[in-house]
Design a protein around this motif. Structure first.
Motif, mmCIF file in Angstrom:
data_model
loop_
_atom_site.group_PDB
_atom_site.id
_atom_site.type_symbol
_atom_site.label_atom_id
_atom_site.label_comp_id
_atom_site.label_asym_id
_atom_site.label_seq_id
_atom_site.Cartn_x
_atom_site.Cartn_y
_atom_site.Cartn_z
ATOM 1 N N ALA A 3 0.828 -1.199 0.000
ATOM 2 C CA ALA A 3 0.000 0.000 0.000
ATOM 3 C C ALA A 3 0.870 1.260 0.000
ATOM 4 C CB ALA A 3 -0.923 -0.012 1.211
ATOM 5 N N ARG A 4 1.900 1.259 0.866
ATOM 6 C CA ARG A 4 2.741 2.457 0.966
ATOM 7 C C ARG A 4 3.951 2.399 0.042
ATOM 8 N NH1 ARG A 4 4.508 2.899 6.635
ATOM 9 N NH2 ARG A 4 5.060 5.035 6.143
ATOM 10 N N LYS A 5 4.051 1.304 -0.699
ATOM 11 C CA LYS A 5 5.194 1.122 -1.602
ATOM 12 C C LYS A 5 6.513 1.307 -0.858
ATOM 13 C CE LYS A 5 3.250 0.995 -5.992
ATOM 14 N NZ LYS A 5 2.326 -0.064 -5.552
ATOM 15 N N GLN A 6 6.615 0.605 0.264
ATOM 16 C CA GLN A 6 7.829 0.726 1.065
ATOM 17 C C GLN A 6 8.416 -0.641 1.395
ATOM 18 O OE1 GLN A 6 7.089 3.132 4.458
ATOM 19 N NE2 GLN A 6 7.241 5.024 3.283
ATOM 20 N N THR A 7 9.719 -0.645 1.552
ATOM 21 C CA THR A 7 10.417 -1.886 1.824
ATOM 22 C C THR A 7 11.116 -1.803 3.169
ATOM 23 O OG1 THR A 7 10.839 -2.058 -0.533
ATOM 24 C CG2 THR A 7 12.166 -3.471 0.894
ATOM 25 N N LEU A 65 19.051 -8.477 -13.044
ATOM 26 C CA LEU A 65 19.046 -7.013 -12.947
ATOM 27 C C LEU A 65 18.941 -6.410 -14.349
ATOM 28 C CD1 LEU A 65 19.425 -4.391 -11.284
ATOM 29 C CD2 LEU A 65 21.895 -4.671 -11.609
ATOM 30 N N GLY A 66 19.715 -6.955 -15.277
ATOM 31 C CA GLY A 66 19.651 -6.505 -16.674
ATOM 32 C C GLY A 66 18.249 -6.667 -17.246
ATOM 33 N N ASP A 67 17.630 -7.806 -16.966
ATOM 34 C CA ASP A 67 16.274 -8.056 -17.484
ATOM 35 C C ASP A 67 15.278 -7.046 -16.932
ATOM 36 O OD1 ASP A 67 17.318 -10.236 -18.758
ATOM 37 O OD2 ASP A 67 16.556 -11.719 -17.313
ATOM 38 N N VAL A 68 15.402 -6.758 -15.627
ATOM 39 C CA VAL A 68 14.472 -5.809 -15.002
ATOM 40 C C VAL A 68 14.634 -4.421 -15.611
ATOM 41 C CG1 VAL A 68 13.996 -4.540 -12.856
ATOM 42 C CG2 VAL A 68 14.116 -7.036 -12.825
ATOM 43 N N ILE A 69 15.878 -3.967 -15.731
ATOM 44 C CA ILE A 69 16.099 -2.619 -16.269
ATOM 45 C C ILE A 69 15.652 -2.551 -17.729
ATOM 46 C CG2 ILE A 69 17.831 -0.833 -16.743
ATOM 47 C CD1 ILE A 69 19.322 -1.748 -14.286
ATOM 48 N N PRO A 116 10.261 -8.606 -14.081
ATOM 49 C CA PRO A 116 10.579 -9.810 -13.289
ATOM 50 C C PRO A 116 11.398 -9.525 -12.019
ATOM 51 C CG PRO A 116 12.021 -9.674 -15.201
ATOM 52 C CD PRO A 116 11.099 -8.488 -15.283
ATOM 53 N N TYR A 117 10.848 -8.699 -11.132
ATOM 54 C CA TYR A 117 11.562 -8.354 -9.893
ATOM 55 C C TYR A 117 11.878 -9.581 -9.030
ATOM 56 C CZ TYR A 117 10.009 -3.480 -10.579
ATOM 57 O OH TYR A 117 9.776 -2.217 -11.067
ATOM 58 N N ARG A 118 10.966 -10.537 -9.052
ATOM 59 C CA ARG A 118 11.051 -11.646 -8.103
ATOM 60 C C ARG A 118 12.151 -12.655 -8.426
ATOM 61 N NH1 ARG A 118 7.944 -12.510 -3.352
ATOM 62 N NH2 ARG A 118 6.696 -10.618 -3.231
ATOM 63 N N GLN A 145 12.803 -3.470 -5.515
ATOM 64 C CA GLN A 145 11.577 -3.357 -6.302
ATOM 65 C C GLN A 145 10.968 -1.947 -6.351
ATOM 66 O OE1 GLN A 145 8.921 -6.544 -5.733
ATOM 67 N NE2 GLN A 145 7.118 -5.445 -6.428
ATOM 68 N N TYR A 146 10.824 -1.307 -5.188
ATOM 69 C CA TYR A 146 10.182 0.013 -5.169
ATOM 70 C C TYR A 146 11.149 1.143 -5.480
ATOM 71 C CZ TYR A 146 6.114 -2.363 -3.309
ATOM 72 O OH TYR A 146 5.051 -3.198 -3.153
ATOM 73 N N SER A 147 12.397 0.802 -5.714
ATOM 74 C CA SER A 147 13.345 1.832 -6.125
ATOM 75 C C SER A 147 13.732 1.676 -7.584
ATOM 76 C CB SER A 147 14.600 1.796 -5.249
ATOM 77 O OG SER A 147 14.292 2.227 -3.941
ATOM 78 N N LEU A 148 13.119 0.698 -8.244
ATOM 79 C CA LEU A 148 13.353 0.496 -9.682
ATOM 80 C C LEU A 148 11.991 0.556 -10.342
ATOM 81 C CD1 LEU A 148 15.716 -2.617 -9.525
ATOM 82 C CD2 LEU A 148 16.358 -0.374 -10.395
ATOM 83 N N GLY A 149 11.813 1.470 -11.259
ATOM 84 C CA GLY A 149 10.505 1.575 -11.901
ATOM 85 C C GLY A 149 9.631 2.573 -11.183
#
Ligand code: ADP
Ligand code: MG
Length: 340
Positions: free
Chosen positions: A176-180, A278-282, A293-295, A304-308
């Protein structure tokens, strides 16, 4: 300003290249890796015609590359920081920011990121200066840091001595808060530059315990310095919360599976997997559509919440200028081109 202009063109991801100088002597082995041909190997990485953004690797063939910015060997960390200071400001403004150093062992990742003169101390000093100025405008900030490594797809706390590092660290997302948050992870209130220095030397100490010269731990793990910045305007009640992640990635050299057995084999597979993930995600973020594919790896899951989203990402690809390192240099530059 450059970043905003760029953002319109390509979203929130930038890729820059840094070429380290040749080090001269093979005995200069501070990275725990030897550079056998350092002295005799020719320099083959050259500035392109448009020096600020293109790069040529010239061996028997010519290999041209384009990035958002290229730093040639004469560049100092001060100049590199000039490019990232806007991103540090963004973190103070409430954005999530990730800065990565990617490259083979010995290419200059740690020199750039976490040396005494690297991005970590420079960023924290800039934050203290800015926070002090913002006080006059009724903004009060707190800065908290943690420092973790991902080794073999497991998280370790670099601020806790290894022998006490027995509690398992886990990544928890608040959707909900997009926090890790990371469970069981030590977080330090960074109230002055001294505290940061103490923290960095502590991390260095904890990290080197397991290191052997030939198989230096730091080149086999990703280290992630996470700064949480929380600001509150005492006059208006306005709040903002940003995160700055400074990531020194594991060496990207592709170790042959035939050379590795047992634990080493698993370690190698994990590094290869998490870097390609990491390459795939970026790459997926650059396409701005479809599944991200963060997981697939601990590192991307953590970040996850700092990429994208509306976060900002900067990848530095670090290379050696020498012919002896041609193969790894081309592999690194191609990886960086793929995510660009
Ligand atoms: P990595 O972390 O990628 O394995 P390091 O940052 O440890 O590589 O760099 C390897 C060696 O090269 C170190 O001795 C470091 O001080 C030196 N070095 C790297 N980049 C530079 C640079 N831009 N200027 C001067 N020395 C550098
Ligand atoms: Mg290093």
């Amino acid at each position: 300003v450059l970043f905003n202009k760029y953002q319109e063109l390509k979203g929130n991801i930038r890729v820059m290249c840094r070429v380290r100088p040749s080090l001269g002597a093979p005995e200069d082995d501070r990275a725990g890796m030897s550079f056998p041909d350092e002295k005799t190997s020719a320099e083959i990485v050259l500035a392109g015609p448009e020096e600020r953004s293109s790069l040529g690797v010239v061996s028997r063939k010519n290999y041209p590359f384009e990035f958002d910015r290229v730093f040639m060997p004469a560049s100092q960390n001060e100049e590199i920081f000039g490019e990232i200071s806007q991103l540090v400001q963004s973190a103070l403004d409430g954005y999530n920011v990730c800065i990565f150093c990617y490259g083979q062992t010995g290419s200059g990742k740690t020199h750039t990121m976490s040396s005494d003169d690297g991005m970590i101390p420079r960023a924290t000093h800039m934050i203290y200066d800015t926070i002090t100025k913002l006080k006059e405008k009724s903004w009060e900030y707190t800065m908290e840091g943690c420092f973790v490594e991902v080794y073999n797809e497991e998280l370790n706390d670099l601020l806790v001595p290894n022998e006490r590092n027995s509690k398992k660290l886990e990544v928890r997302h608040d959707e909900a808060r997009k926090q890790t948050t990371i469970t069981n992870c030590k977080s330090v209130r960074l109230s002055s530059p001294d505290v940061v220095e103490t923290m960095l030397s502590e991390a260095q100490k904890n990290r080197s315990v397991a290191a052997t010269k030939a198989n230096e731990r730091s080149s086999r793990s990703h280290s992630i310095f996470i700064l949480k910045l929380v600001g509150k305007n005492l006059a208006t009640g306005e709040q903002c919360e940003g995160t700055l992640n400074l990531v020194d990635l594991a060496g990207s050299e592709r170790l042959k599976h035939s050379q590795a057995e047992g634990d080493r084999m698993k370690e190698t597979q994990n590094i290869n997997k998490s870097l390609s993930c990491l390459g795939d995600v970026i790459e997926a973020l650059g396409r701005a559509s479809g599944h991200i594919p963060y997981r697939n790896s601990k590192l991307t899951h953590l970040l996850q919440y700092s990429l994208g989203g509306n976060s900002k990402t900067l990848m530095f690809v670090m290379v050696s200028p020498l012919e002896a390192h041609l193969k790894e240099t081309l592999t690194s530059l191609r990886f960086a081109t793929k995510v660009h």
